[in-house]
Design a protein around this motif. Structure first.
Motif, PDB file in Angstrom:
ATOM      1  N   MET A  52       0.849  -1.182   0.000  1.00  0.00           N
ATOM      2  CA  MET A  52       0.000   0.000   0.000  1.00  0.00           C
ATOM      3  C   MET A  52       0.890   1.239   0.000  1.00  0.00           C
ATOM      4  SD  MET A  52      -3.514   0.844   1.138  1.00  0.00           S
ATOM      5  CE  MET A  52      -3.791  -0.706   1.900  1.00  0.00           C
ATOM      6  N   ILE A  53       0.528   2.194  -0.811  1.00  0.00           N
ATOM      7  CA  ILE A  53       1.279   3.441  -0.917  1.00  0.00           C
ATOM      8  C   ILE A  53       0.418   4.582  -0.389  1.00  0.00           C
ATOM      9  CG2 ILE A  53       2.300   5.103  -2.527  1.00  0.00           C
ATOM     10  CD1 ILE A  53       3.003   2.696  -4.307  1.00  0.00           C
ATOM     11  N   LYS A  54       1.035   5.425   0.431  1.00  0.00           N
ATOM     12  CA  LYS A  54       0.352   6.607   0.963  1.00  0.00           C
ATOM     13  C   LYS A  54       0.933   7.834   0.290  1.00  0.00           C
ATOM     14  CE  LYS A  54       1.388   8.379   5.079  1.00  0.00           C
ATOM     15  NZ  LYS A  54       1.411   8.568   6.540  1.00  0.00           N
ATOM     16  N   LYS A  55       0.039   8.741  -0.133  1.00  0.00           N
ATOM     17  CA  LYS A  55       0.477  10.008  -0.708  1.00  0.00           C
ATOM     18  C   LYS A  55      -0.264  11.135  -0.010  1.00  0.00           C
ATOM     19  CE  LYS A  55       0.652   8.232  -5.464  1.00  0.00           C
ATOM     20  NZ  LYS A  55       0.016   8.386  -6.781  1.00  0.00           N
ATOM     21  N   GLN A  56       0.471  12.195   0.318  1.00  0.00           N
ATOM     22  CA  GLN A  56      -0.202  13.395   0.806  1.00  0.00           C
ATOM     23  C   GLN A  56      -0.747  14.124  -0.422  1.00  0.00           C
ATOM     24  OE1 GLN A  56       1.855  15.699   3.732  1.00  0.00           O
ATOM     25  NE2 GLN A  56       0.461  17.438   3.485  1.00  0.00           N
ATOM     26  N   ILE A  57      -2.023  14.457  -0.373  1.00  0.00           N
ATOM     27  CA  ILE A  57      -2.699  15.032  -1.525  1.00  0.00           C
ATOM     28  C   ILE A  57      -2.878  16.538  -1.323  1.00  0.00           C
ATOM     29  CG2 ILE A  57      -4.773  14.940  -2.975  1.00  0.00           C
ATOM     30  CD1 ILE A  57      -3.176  12.271  -2.856  1.00  0.00           C
ATOM     31  N   PRO A  58      -2.281  17.359  -2.190  1.00  0.00           N
ATOM     32  CA  PRO A  58      -2.528  18.809  -2.095  1.00  0.00           C
ATOM     33  C   PRO A  58      -4.010  19.101  -2.359  1.00  0.00           C
ATOM     34  CG  PRO A  58      -0.636  18.333  -3.501  1.00  0.00           C
ATOM     35  CD  PRO A  58      -1.324  17.025  -3.234  1.00  0.00           C
ATOM     36  N   PHE A  59      -4.555  20.042  -1.599  1.00  0.00           N
ATOM     37  CA  PHE A  59      -5.989  20.320  -1.661  1.00  0.00           C
ATOM     38  C   PHE A  59      -6.453  20.743  -3.053  1.00  0.00           C
ATOM     39  CE2 PHE A  59      -9.759  23.031  -0.886  1.00  0.00           C
ATOM     40  CZ  PHE A  59     -10.589  22.040  -0.400  1.00  0.00           C
ATOM     41  N   HIS A  60      -5.635  21.459  -3.782  1.00  0.00           N
ATOM     42  CA  HIS A  60      -6.047  21.948  -5.099  1.00  0.00           C
ATOM     43  C   HIS A  60      -5.474  21.109  -6.244  1.00  0.00           C
ATOM     44  CE1 HIS A  60      -8.066  25.366  -3.393  1.00  0.00           C
ATOM     45  NE2 HIS A  60      -7.007  25.599  -2.634  1.00  0.00           N
ATOM     46  N   SER A  61      -5.144  19.857  -5.950  1.00  0.00           N
ATOM     47  CA  SER A  61      -4.549  19.002  -6.980  1.00  0.00           C
ATOM     48  C   SER A  61      -5.629  18.285  -7.792  1.00  0.00           C
ATOM     49  CB  SER A  61      -3.635  17.959  -6.336  1.00  0.00           C
ATOM     50  OG  SER A  61      -4.413  17.008  -5.635  1.00  0.00           O
ATOM     51  N   GLN A  62      -5.215  17.723  -8.910  1.00  0.00           N
ATOM     52  CA  GLN A  62      -6.101  16.949  -9.770  1.00  0.00           C
ATOM     53  C   GLN A  62      -6.622  15.708  -9.036  1.00  0.00           C
ATOM     54  OE1 GLN A  62      -7.020  18.159 -12.628  1.00  0.00           O
ATOM     55  NE2 GLN A  62      -8.228  16.432 -13.303  1.00  0.00           N
ATOM     56  N   GLU A  63      -5.810  15.132  -8.169  1.00  0.00           N
ATOM     57  CA  GLU A  63      -6.190  13.907  -7.444  1.00  0.00           C
ATOM     58  C   GLU A  63      -7.379  14.140  -6.505  1.00  0.00           C
ATOM     59  OE1 GLU A  63      -6.394  10.013  -6.466  1.00  0.00           O
ATOM     60  OE2 GLU A  63      -5.328  10.933  -8.129  1.00  0.00           O
ATOM     61  N   MET A  64      -7.623  15.396  -6.156  1.00  0.00           N
ATOM     62  CA  MET A  64      -8.755  15.700  -5.271  1.00  0.00           C
ATOM     63  C   MET A  64     -10.090  15.290  -5.892  1.00  0.00           C
ATOM     64  SD  MET A  64      -8.296  16.565  -2.207  1.00  0.00           S
ATOM     65  CE  MET A  64      -9.943  17.127  -1.809  1.00  0.00           C
ATOM     66  N   LYS A  65     -10.132  15.183  -7.224  1.00  0.00           N
ATOM     67  CA  LYS A  65     -11.363  14.726  -7.883  1.00  0.00           C
ATOM     68  C   LYS A  65     -11.752  13.332  -7.395  1.00  0.00           C
ATOM     69  CE  LYS A  65     -11.439  16.631 -12.384  1.00  0.00           C
ATOM     70  NZ  LYS A  65     -11.242  16.387 -13.799  1.00  0.00           N
ATOM     71  N   ASN A  66     -10.768  12.427  -7.368  1.00  0.00           N
ATOM     72  CA  ASN A  66     -11.028  11.049  -6.917  1.00  0.00           C
ATOM     73  C   ASN A  66     -11.371  11.010  -5.432  1.00  0.00           C
ATOM     74  OD1 ASN A  66     -10.503   9.991  -9.473  1.00  0.00           O
ATOM     75  ND2 ASN A  66      -8.318   9.814  -9.044  1.00  0.00           N
ATOM     76  N   ILE A  67     -10.645  11.802  -4.647  1.00  0.00           N
ATOM     77  CA  ILE A  67     -10.923  11.868  -3.208  1.00  0.00           C
ATOM     78  C   ILE A  67     -12.345  12.394  -2.996  1.00  0.00           C
ATOM     79  CG2 ILE A  67     -10.282  13.012  -1.033  1.00  0.00           C
ATOM     80  CD1 ILE A  67      -8.016  11.194  -1.748  1.00  0.00           C
ATOM     81  N   ASN A  68     -12.692  13.450  -3.707  1.00  0.00           N
ATOM     82  CA  ASN A  68     -14.000  14.076  -3.542  1.00  0.00           C
ATOM     83  C   ASN A  68     -15.136  13.137  -3.946  1.00  0.00           C
ATOM     84  OD1 ASN A  68     -15.246  16.398  -2.535  1.00  0.00           O
ATOM     85  ND2 ASN A  68     -15.726  17.079  -4.604  1.00  0.00           N
ATOM     86  N   THR A  69     -14.925  12.360  -4.990  1.00  0.00           N
ATOM     87  CA  THR A  69     -15.944  11.385  -5.411  1.00  0.00           C
ATOM     88  C   THR A  69     -16.200  10.378  -4.298  1.00  0.00           C
ATOM     89  OG1 THR A  69     -15.355  11.637  -7.733  1.00  0.00           O
ATOM     90  CG2 THR A  69     -16.501   9.613  -7.130  1.00  0.00           C
TER      91      THR A  69
END
Length: 166
Positions: free
Chosen positions: A1-18
């Protein structure tokens, strides 16, 4: 398992938000930008084979790390991922009390889900506290790991955030 800190205004926030919107009822969702504007929030995404399987959103202040939201995708539940995330956070924030809020157990349509959630946190070394509060029409109980958080500490935590917001 890999952990990444996600910046709030990043593209990855789309997946987190979903996942956030799928995992939490509307009355339990909040405007996360308020915490991130204060530089007190942190989001960790947990990945298997480059796929987001879960996340944790925390608010860090003084001696407390408050897990505001923890979610694992439905298809990955009951595989130990939630426990992995909690233990990972406990190692990272071992000098802080880690707290989480759960809905008070009462006769509701999701009573079994509430009981299961509480058992999950107790199984993962969280302890009951005497801290309770109401928010957006729901009653919550605070559970704590790495030491028991007291009422005064909990309210000071949130009061200090409110003061910084002004």
């Amino acid at each position: 398992m890999i952990k990444k800190q996600i910046p709030f205004h990043s593209q990855e926030m789309k997946n987190i938000n979903t996942l956030y919107q799928q995992a939490f009822p509307k009355n339990e969702q909040m405007d996360l930008s308020k915490i991130f504007d204060l530089q007190k929030g942190v989001i960790y995404g947990y990945y298997q084979e480059n796929q987001l399987v879960g996340f944790a959103i925390l608010c860090i202040q003084s001696q407390i790390a408050h897990i505001l939201y923890l979610a694992v995708k439905k298809e990955y539940r009951d595989q130990g991922i939630g426990s992995y995330i909690l233990n990972d956070l406990a190692k990272q924030y071992d000098s802080k009390k880690i707290i989480v809020d759960i809905e008070k157990i009462k006769d509701t349509s999701n009573k079994e889900q509430r009981i299961k959630r509480k058992q999950f946190y107790l199984k993962n070394d969280f302890k009951e506290t005497d801290v309770f509060y109401a928010w957006q029409g729901e009653d919550y109980v605070i559970l704590s790991r790495n030491g028991i958080v007291q009422k005064k500490e909990f309210w000071n935590f949130w009061d200090s955030l409110k003061k910084e917001k002004k």
